[in-house]
Design a protein around this motif. Structure first.
Motif, PDB file in Angstrom:
ATOM      1  N   GLU A 263      -7.808  -8.962  16.321  1.00  0.00           N
ATOM      2  CA  GLU A 263      -8.195  -8.151  15.176  1.00  0.00           C
ATOM      3  C   GLU A 263      -8.333  -6.684  15.551  1.00  0.00           C
ATOM      4  O   GLU A 263      -7.939  -5.796  14.769  1.00  0.00           O
ATOM      5  N   PRO A 324      -0.478 -15.135  10.093  1.00  0.00           N
ATOM      6  CA  PRO A 324      -0.855 -16.262   9.221  1.00  0.00           C
ATOM      7  C   PRO A 324      -2.157 -16.940   9.617  1.00  0.00           C
ATOM      8  O   PRO A 324      -2.784 -17.627   8.802  1.00  0.00           O
ATOM      9  N   ASP A 328      -9.402 -13.078   8.182  1.00  0.00           N
ATOM     10  CA  ASP A 328      -9.606 -11.881   7.367  1.00  0.00           C
ATOM     11  C   ASP A 328      -8.287 -11.547   6.666  1.00  0.00           C
ATOM     12  O   ASP A 328      -7.394 -10.917   7.250  1.00  0.00           O
ATOM     13  N   ARG A 329      -8.148 -11.939   5.422  1.00  0.00           N
ATOM     14  CA  ARG A 329      -6.908 -11.714   4.701  1.00  0.00           C
ATOM     15  C   ARG A 329      -6.729 -10.241   4.339  1.00  0.00           C
ATOM     16  O   ARG A 329      -5.597  -9.779   4.168  1.00  0.00           O
ATOM     17  N   ARG A 330      -7.831  -9.485   4.216  1.00  0.00           N
ATOM     18  CA  ARG A 330      -7.680  -8.062   3.934  1.00  0.00           C
ATOM     19  C   ARG A 330      -6.994  -7.345   5.090  1.00  0.00           C
ATOM     20  O   ARG A 330      -6.177  -6.444   4.883  1.00  0.00           O
ATOM     21  N   ALA A 332      -4.873  -8.773   7.164  1.00  0.00           N
ATOM     22  CA  ALA A 332      -3.458  -9.168   7.124  1.00  0.00           C
ATOM     23  C   ALA A 332      -2.702  -8.391   6.058  1.00  0.00           C
ATOM     24  O   ALA A 332      -1.565  -7.935   6.274  1.00  0.00           O
ATOM     25  N   THR A 333      -3.336  -8.188   4.901  1.00  0.00           N
ATOM     26  CA  THR A 333      -2.695  -7.410   3.831  1.00  0.00           C
ATOM     27  C   THR A 333      -2.455  -5.969   4.274  1.00  0.00           C
ATOM     28  O   THR A 333      -1.410  -5.371   3.984  1.00  0.00           O
TER      29      THR A 333
END
Length: 384
Positions: A263, A324, A328-330, A332-333
């Motif tokens: 991260e 994938p 933390d999807r934010r 990844a976005t």
């Protein structure tokens, strides 16, 4: 006699001693001792010749021969025991004036002190410490107001492992001759032997201030500065030992550094990549309508792709496999948005619509905003 023949050595007494001094200054101690031998043959009762011979032997690291040369003075008719009643009477005569000294028996005060000092140094080199200590103690008691006697006695006492009396004598030598660099050098030597390193350092600095050549004294040769060379060399050895005894400085304790995670590296990629893309898009927008606009868009887009690739290689593992798996999807976005920005700039080169540049700027700004907000909400010890 041919002009190529070496000149004969001088036949007079003083000439032999002068030649011996020159040879000693060149480090040719054997030849210097031979010249002094010629002088002694001319004047067997000469204190100066035998003292110089002993100093030459000390400089050549031959303390046993130096001691023998000094002991031979006891057989000379002009010899006095420095601590005898006759010696004390001579001191009184010396204070009365040069005429009284000329008529007095025995050697002069400087010669008697020099004999004692050389004998003490030879005893130190022979490791006969009790005899050296007793000799130095007698010297200090006999000549309490002579700076040379006091500093020499202090050095001999220090060499014979008598610390506190040596320190007292060294201070006395400095009091009697505060402008003498060698007195401060002896004080530094005594302080170093007693592990009073602050005192030793200050005394050595004062000696250097009074005589800058003190710093190179340990490398001198000859007999002119014999004592100074010995003291400086011994002080250098003690300083080296003191440095070896000091433990290395330990690093100041601080908060443990957390290893950088996937991260952390992805956040770095987003911040740097998004910043580059925004600057590149604004630059291309400023060139809109000119012939260079599309070419500059291609160059900046390729530069952005190269920068993202370099930063992606610092991410542990393959970035296509890590994205994938991110919880933390934010984040990844944000990574996807940063990757899309150079593509949008490149597409501008083909379509030439400013909306593509606006989209690249918005995507980069949104990615940076998400990451920066996430960083500011983390505890201080977890921010990287």
């Amino acid at each position: 006699m041919s002009s190529e023949t070496s000149p004969e050595p001088p036949a007079d007494f003083d000439g032999y001693l002068q030649r011996a001094g020159l040879l000693a200054d060149l480090g040719r101690y054997d030849e210097a001792a031979a010249e002094i031998g010629f002088a002694v043959a001319l004047d067997p009762d000469s204190d100066a010749a035998r003292i110089l011979l002993a100093r030459v032997h000390l400089a050549a690291d031959l303390p046993d021969q130096a001691l023998a040369a000094i002991d031979s003075l006891s057989a000379a008719p002009a010899t006095l025991n420095p601590w005898s009643a006759e010696s004390a009477a001579l001191d009184t005569a010396e204070s009365a004036g040069p005429d009284a000294v000329a008529t007095g028996a025995g050697r002069s005060l400087p010669d008697r002190i020099a004999v004692t000092v050389v004998r003490g140094l030879a005893l130190i080199d022979l490791r006969r410490y009790p005899e050296a200590a007793q000799l130095a103690t007698d010297l200090l008691a006999a000549y309490p107001d002579d700076a040379y006697a006091q500093r020499s006695g202090a050095a001999i006492l220090a060499g014979s492992r008598n610390g506190q009396p040596a320190l007292n004598a060294a201070w006395r030598g400095v009091e009697l001759a505060p402008s003498d660099a060698q007195a401060h050098l002896v004080l530094g030597l005594v302080g170093a032997r007693l592990e009073l390193f602050d005192l030793a350092h200050r005394a050595y600095e004062e000696a250097l201030r009074l005589d800058p050549l003190i710093g190179e004294a340990q490398f001198d040769i000859g007999v002119i500065h014999l004592e100074r060379r010995r003291y400086a060399a011994e002080l250098a050895i003690l300083a080296e030992r003191a440095t070896m005894m000091v433990p290395p400085a330990q690093p100041r304790p601080g908060p443990p550094q957390q290893p950088r995670t996937v991260e952390d590296e992805l956040r770095r990629l987003v911040l740097i990549g998004a910043g580059y893309s925004m600057v590149a898009a604004v630059t291309v927008a400023c060139l809109a309508g000119s012939a260079a606009s599309r070419g500059w868009a291609v160059l900046t887009a390729l530069g952005g792709v190269a920068l993202i690739v370099i930063l992606a290689r610092r991410v542990p593992g393959r970035i296509t496999e890590q994205l994938p798996l991110l919880v933390d999807r934010r984040l990844a976005t944000s990574v996807y948005a940063v990757g899309a920005a150079p593509v949008l700039i490149f597409c501008y080169a083909a379509i030439a619509t400013p909306w593509l540049l606006v989209a690249a700027i918005v995507a980069s700004a949104a990615a940076q905003f998400l990451v920066l907000r996430q960083i500011t909400t983390r505890p201080p010890d977890q921010r990287q």
